[in-house]
Enzyme design. Sequence first.
Site, short mmCIF file in Angstrom:
data_model
loop_
_atom_site.label_atom_id
_atom_site.label_comp_id
_atom_site.label_asym_id
_atom_site.label_seq_id
_atom_site.Cartn_x
_atom_site.Cartn_y
_atom_site.Cartn_z
N ASP A 133 46.32 46.05 40.08
CA ASP A 133 46.59 47.43 40.50
C ASP A 133 47.96 47.87 40.00
OD1 ASP A 133 46.13 49.86 42.21
OD2 ASP A 133 47.86 49.04 43.27
N GLU A 148 43.56 41.17 42.20
CA GLU A 148 43.37 42.61 42.41
C GLU A 148 44.70 43.29 42.72
OE1 GLU A 148 41.82 45.47 45.97
OE2 GLU A 148 41.03 43.43 45.86
N ASP A 185 37.64 46.85 42.52
CA ASP A 185 38.53 45.72 42.82
C ASP A 185 38.45 44.65 41.72
OD1 ASP A 185 39.18 47.02 45.14
OD2 ASP A 185 37.98 45.73 46.45
N GLU A 209 40.35 45.71 38.57
CA GLU A 209 41.79 45.48 38.70
C GLU A 209 42.11 43.99 38.55
OE1 GLU A 209 42.93 49.22 41.63
OE2 GLU A 209 42.54 47.25 42.50
#
Length: 228
Positions: free
Chosen positions: A49, A45, A118, A121
């Site tokens: 991102d 995650e 989450d 990502e």
Amino acid sequence: MKLSSDITDFMERLGHQFDKPELIIRALTHASISTKTRPDNQRLEFLGDRVLGLTMAEALFSADKAATEGQLAPRFNALVRKEACAEVAREIDLGAVLKLGRSEMMTGGRRKEALLADAMEAVIAAVYLDAGFEVARDLVLRLWGERVESVDADSRDAKTSLQEWAQARHLAPPKYVTISRDGPDHAPVFEIEAQLENGETARAKARAKRQAEQAAARALLDRMEKKA
């Protein structure tokens, strides 16, 4: 590694076949079910991102060469915020293949905005590690689709906009009060009231607390701007 049919179906929806299938398994594993031999998706995650951020920054920078930093920043935020990631996750039915602990499953974890965002990502990071940045970038741009082209030039997080409105008038930051929480645990509905120091308020309901706060902020900001 042999993958279950639901995972192979998900990869079809995602549009990427993994050379390293362990990556997609990890991307879909929530901390509530992880073990020492089955790591969760939190590290992915973190990486995803950044891959998402660079992809969107690059796309926006190239799409509008005359835009200032002040114009690009809110567009960027609109494309990478949790709500946008969760929306894309729902479109490819990511929740159906999330690996969750019993407690998360019982409380509707497959529909929770934060978990979906989450995991989205983490999936982006898995694609990046499996096939490199160009493939991950192309996948992100395809999944985000028209969002990138149609993002409002003045797009801005409603709570941020309301706070800036208040600060410009020397008011304290807005407060968000939970008025009620109704419905079953797996599908709650929140009613949130946004409050300004000058006594103005607005309420909104949504299935996620963050969404209700955003809606209340937008309603209050719209009201104050009409009064101006």
